[in-house]
Design a protein around this motif. Structure first.
Motif, PDB file in Angstrom:
ATOM      1  N   UNK A 265       0.816  -1.213   0.000  1.00  0.00           N
ATOM      2  CA  UNK A 265       0.000   0.000   0.000  1.00  0.00           C
ATOM      3  C   UNK A 265       0.852   1.266   0.000  1.00  0.00           C
ATOM      4  N   UNK A 266       2.126   1.157   0.392  1.00  0.00           N
ATOM      5  CA  UNK A 266       3.001   2.323   0.297  1.00  0.00           C
ATOM      6  C   UNK A 266       3.098   2.793  -1.152  1.00  0.00           C
ATOM      7  N   UNK A 267       3.055   1.839  -2.086  1.00  0.00           N
ATOM      8  CA  UNK A 267       3.092   2.205  -3.500  1.00  0.00           C
ATOM      9  C   UNK A 267       1.867   2.992  -3.917  1.00  0.00           C
ATOM     10  N   UNK A 268       0.693   2.627  -3.372  1.00  0.00           N
ATOM     11  CA  UNK A 268      -0.516   3.411  -3.657  1.00  0.00           C
ATOM     12  C   UNK A 268      -0.386   4.815  -3.095  1.00  0.00           C
ATOM     13  N   UNK A 269       0.166   4.925  -1.877  1.00  0.00           N
ATOM     14  CA  UNK A 269       0.289   6.236  -1.246  1.00  0.00           C
ATOM     15  C   UNK A 269       1.238   7.156  -2.009  1.00  0.00           C
ATOM     16  N   UNK A 270       2.196   6.583  -2.718  1.00  0.00           N
ATOM     17  CA  UNK A 270       3.111   7.399  -3.520  1.00  0.00           C
ATOM     18  C   UNK A 270       2.449   7.885  -4.807  1.00  0.00           C
ATOM     19  N   UNK A 271       1.408   7.194  -5.231  1.00  0.00           N
ATOM     20  CA  UNK A 271       0.820   7.472  -6.543  1.00  0.00           C
ATOM     21  C   UNK A 271      -0.549   8.124  -6.479  1.00  0.00           C
ATOM     22  N   UNK A 272      -1.271   8.005  -5.362  1.00  0.00           N
ATOM     23  CA  UNK A 272      -2.655   8.466  -5.280  1.00  0.00           C
ATOM     24  C   UNK A 272      -2.817   9.386  -4.076  1.00  0.00           C
ATOM     25  N   UNK A 273      -3.493  10.517  -4.289  1.00  0.00           N
ATOM     26  CA  UNK A 273      -3.780  11.441  -3.188  1.00  0.00           C
ATOM     27  C   UNK A 273      -5.095  12.166  -3.471  1.00  0.00           C
ATOM     28  N   UNK A 274      -6.085  12.063  -2.541  1.00  0.00           N
ATOM     29  CA  UNK A 274      -6.091  11.259  -1.325  1.00  0.00           C
ATOM     30  C   UNK A 274      -6.282   9.775  -1.643  1.00  0.00           C
ATOM     31  N   UNK A 275      -5.808   8.933  -0.727  1.00  0.00           N
ATOM     32  CA  UNK A 275      -5.898   7.489  -0.899  1.00  0.00           C
ATOM     33  C   UNK A 275      -6.517   6.886   0.357  1.00  0.00           C
ATOM     34  N   UNK A 276      -7.078   5.691   0.252  1.00  0.00           N
ATOM     35  CA  UNK A 276      -7.665   4.975   1.398  1.00  0.00           C
ATOM     36  C   UNK A 276      -8.765   5.804   2.068  1.00  0.00           C
ATOM     37  N   UNK A 277      -9.613   6.419   1.266  1.00  0.00           N
ATOM     38  CA  UNK A 277     -10.637   7.297   1.821  1.00  0.00           C
ATOM     39  C   UNK A 277     -11.857   6.502   2.291  1.00  0.00           C
ATOM     40  N   UNK A 278     -12.798   7.220   2.906  1.00  0.00           N
ATOM     41  CA  UNK A 278     -14.040   6.599   3.350  1.00  0.00           C
ATOM     42  C   UNK A 278     -14.875   6.087   2.184  1.00  0.00           C
ATOM     43  N   UNK A 279     -14.604   6.572   0.979  1.00  0.00           N
ATOM     44  CA  UNK A 279     -15.382   6.164  -0.197  1.00  0.00           C
ATOM     45  C   UNK A 279     -14.604   5.227  -1.111  1.00  0.00           C
ATOM     46  N   UNK A 280     -13.410   4.821  -0.706  1.00  0.00           N
ATOM     47  CA  UNK A 280     -12.609   3.844  -1.444  1.00  0.00           C
ATOM     48  C   UNK A 280     -12.610   2.520  -0.692  1.00  0.00           C
ATOM     49  N   UNK A 281     -12.504   1.422  -1.437  1.00  0.00           N
ATOM     50  CA  UNK A 281     -12.380   0.100  -0.815  1.00  0.00           C
ATOM     51  C   UNK A 281     -11.023  -0.510  -1.085  1.00  0.00           C
ATOM     52  N   UNK A 282      -9.978   0.317  -1.082  1.00  0.00           N
ATOM     53  CA  UNK A 282      -8.643  -0.104  -1.503  1.00  0.00           C
ATOM     54  C   UNK A 282      -8.205  -1.406  -0.835  1.00  0.00           C
ATOM     55  N   UNK A 283      -7.893  -2.414  -1.670  1.00  0.00           N
ATOM     56  CA  UNK A 283      -7.538  -3.748  -1.183  1.00  0.00           C
ATOM     57  C   UNK A 283      -6.421  -4.318  -2.041  1.00  0.00           C
ATOM     58  N   UNK A 284      -5.359  -4.783  -1.389  1.00  0.00           N
ATOM     59  CA  UNK A 284      -4.246  -5.407  -2.096  1.00  0.00           C
ATOM     60  C   UNK A 284      -4.000  -6.813  -1.552  1.00  0.00           C
ATOM     61  N   UNK A 285      -3.839  -7.762  -2.477  1.00  0.00           N
ATOM     62  CA  UNK A 285      -3.499  -9.138  -2.142  1.00  0.00           C
ATOM     63  C   UNK A 285      -2.010  -9.362  -2.393  1.00  0.00           C
ATOM     64  N   UNK A 286      -1.446 -10.337  -1.699  1.00  0.00           N
ATOM     65  CA  UNK A 286      -0.073 -10.764  -1.947  1.00  0.00           C
ATOM     66  C   UNK A 286      -0.037 -12.271  -2.130  1.00  0.00           C
ATOM     67  N   UNK A 287       0.791 -12.730  -3.065  1.00  0.00           N
ATOM     68  CA  UNK A 287       0.954 -14.149  -3.353  1.00  0.00           C
ATOM     69  C   UNK A 287       2.437 -14.494  -3.359  1.00  0.00           C
ATOM     70  N   UNK A 288       2.766 -15.655  -2.801  1.00  0.00           N
ATOM     71  CA  UNK A 288       4.132 -16.153  -2.854  1.00  0.00           C
ATOM     72  C   UNK A 288       4.154 -17.568  -3.405  1.00  0.00           C
ATOM     73  N   UNK A 289       4.654 -17.745  -4.624  1.00  0.00           N
ATOM     74  CA  UNK A 289       4.648 -19.067  -5.253  1.00  0.00           C
ATOM     75  C   UNK A 289       5.827 -19.928  -4.824  1.00  0.00           C
ATOM     76  N   UNK A 290       6.932 -19.318  -4.402  1.00  0.00           N
ATOM     77  CA  UNK A 290       8.123 -20.064  -4.002  1.00  0.00           C
ATOM     78  C   UNK A 290       8.865 -20.726  -5.136  1.00  0.00           C
ATOM     79  N   UNK A 291       8.467 -20.468  -6.390  1.00  0.00           N
ATOM     80  CA  UNK A 291       9.014 -21.244  -7.501  1.00  0.00           C
ATOM     81  C   UNK A 291      10.403 -20.807  -7.961  1.00  0.00           C
TER      82      UNK A 291
END
Length: 341
Positions: A265-291
């Motif tokens: 989410x730090x990447x979103x904060x660098x690119x979007x202003x305002x971010x994570x507002x009451x009217x946004x549903x900002x959600x980020x997933x993370x995946x680790x495949x280990x491959x």
């Protein structure tokens, strides 16, 4: 890593999330209305995490990603437009993955686990047209390891940014991707940007897209307007939202996947202003495949994750296309707006 000093550097970036070993991406874009979905697939399984920062999220199966919960691996993430209705797209991904023999082995069969998040794009055209299970299935059928299409496609097809002073003064959003590789380990991101706020070049602070002036000819700068006391328009809760996935082929634990989602989410904060507002549903997933069969320290992985998200968010805007809906104001893209100004 690439050094970014201009918009052209962002456009020239060659990285993408499907460079992560074990990741495939497929997309569906509905030609009848600007909407669609994007499937990030890890059929062989990946540890997962999620961090929801916006106050109006639309999600599915995020609880199973909590580090303390039993399930250790998921098999895909679905990103979709269509608001709450778009969550149906994940059902199509589950069906497709089951046909491929992927999923959690329960003895009598396999259950594919596909968490999902949606963004609100139903103000463009006929809201009765939205991603469903068939759309999700088709997105998975098209999945591959080539560079995913970017701009106004998939989950970003109906994305709009800069709506704080009204939809008619906003600009077109989209979906973008980026990745970085260090010592044989890749971290990539794909971001569908439908933010309430403005979008900036994360490296030099240049305002690229967002709320426009009343005559539509200039960027207004939401931050400056709010600091000057200009009142925002009444905003429907949840009518925005930036969603995305960060993935790595490093060997990580489920707890580390959660931390990657948090710092991404730090990447979103660098690119979007305002971010994570009451009217946004900002959600980020993370995946680790280990491959990659390797691991990097969490400091490096976290830096790569935030950087990939920042670049992917900027590319979502830079590659978006203007849209004209009958009876509605034209929403200009970054490229068209700058060509006229």
């Amino acid at each position: 890593m690439t050094s970014f000093s201009s918009v052209q550097d962002l456009l020239d970036h060659q990285g993408h999330i499907a460079r992560v070993k074990g990741i495939r991406v497929g997309q569906f874009t509905n030609a009848r209305r600007p909407t669609g979905c994007t499937a990030v697939l890890c059929a062989e399984g990946a540890v997962g995490g999620v961090d929801v920062r916006g106050s109006a999220p639309g999600t599915r199966e995020t609880d199973l990603l909590h580090p303390s919960n039993l399930v250790q691996e998921v098999h895909g993430i679905m990103l979709a437009g269509g608001s709450a209705w778009g969550l149906d797209a994940a059902t199509g991904a589950v069906r497709w993955l089951e046909e491929q023999g992927a999923g959690l082995n329960i003895g009598v069969g396999r259950i594919p686990l596909v968490p999902a998040a949606v963004l609100f794009d139903v103000m463009l055209g006929d809201m009765r047209i939205r991603p469903d299970a068939t759309a999700g299935f088709v997105a998975c059928q098209s999945s591959h390891t080539n560079r995913p299409a970017e701009g106004s496609v998939g989950a970003g097809a109906g994305a709009v940014v800069g709506k704080i002073f009204g939809h008619e003064r906003a600009m077109k959003g989209g979906i973008g991707t980026a990745s970085f590789t260090v010592d044989g380990v890749t971290v990539g991101a794909i971001i569908a940007c439908n933010a309430l706020g403005d979008v900036f070049n994360p490296f030099n602070g240049e305002l690229m897209a967002g709320a426009r002036s009343a005559d539509g000819q200039q960027l207004r700068s939401t931050r400056d307007a709010l600091l000057a006391g200009e009142e925002p328009r009444p905003i429907l809760a949840g009518s925005n939202t930036t969603i995305g996935v960060v993935a790595t082929d490093a060997i990580i634990t489920k707890a580390q996947a959660h931390r990657l989602a948090v710092v991404a989410h730090d990447g979103l904060a660098r690119s979007i202003n305002p971010v994570h507002t009451m009217s946004d549903g900002d959600s980020l997933f993370a995946l680790g495949t280990g491959q990659s069969s390797k691991s990097l320290g969490m400091m490096t992985l976290s830096t790569l994750a935030a950087e990939a998200v920042a670049v992917a968010t900027a590319r979502a805007i830079l590659l978006a296309q203007s849209v004209q809906i009958a009876g509605q104001a034209t929403l200009p893209s970054y490229q068209d707006f700058n060509a006229k100004n």
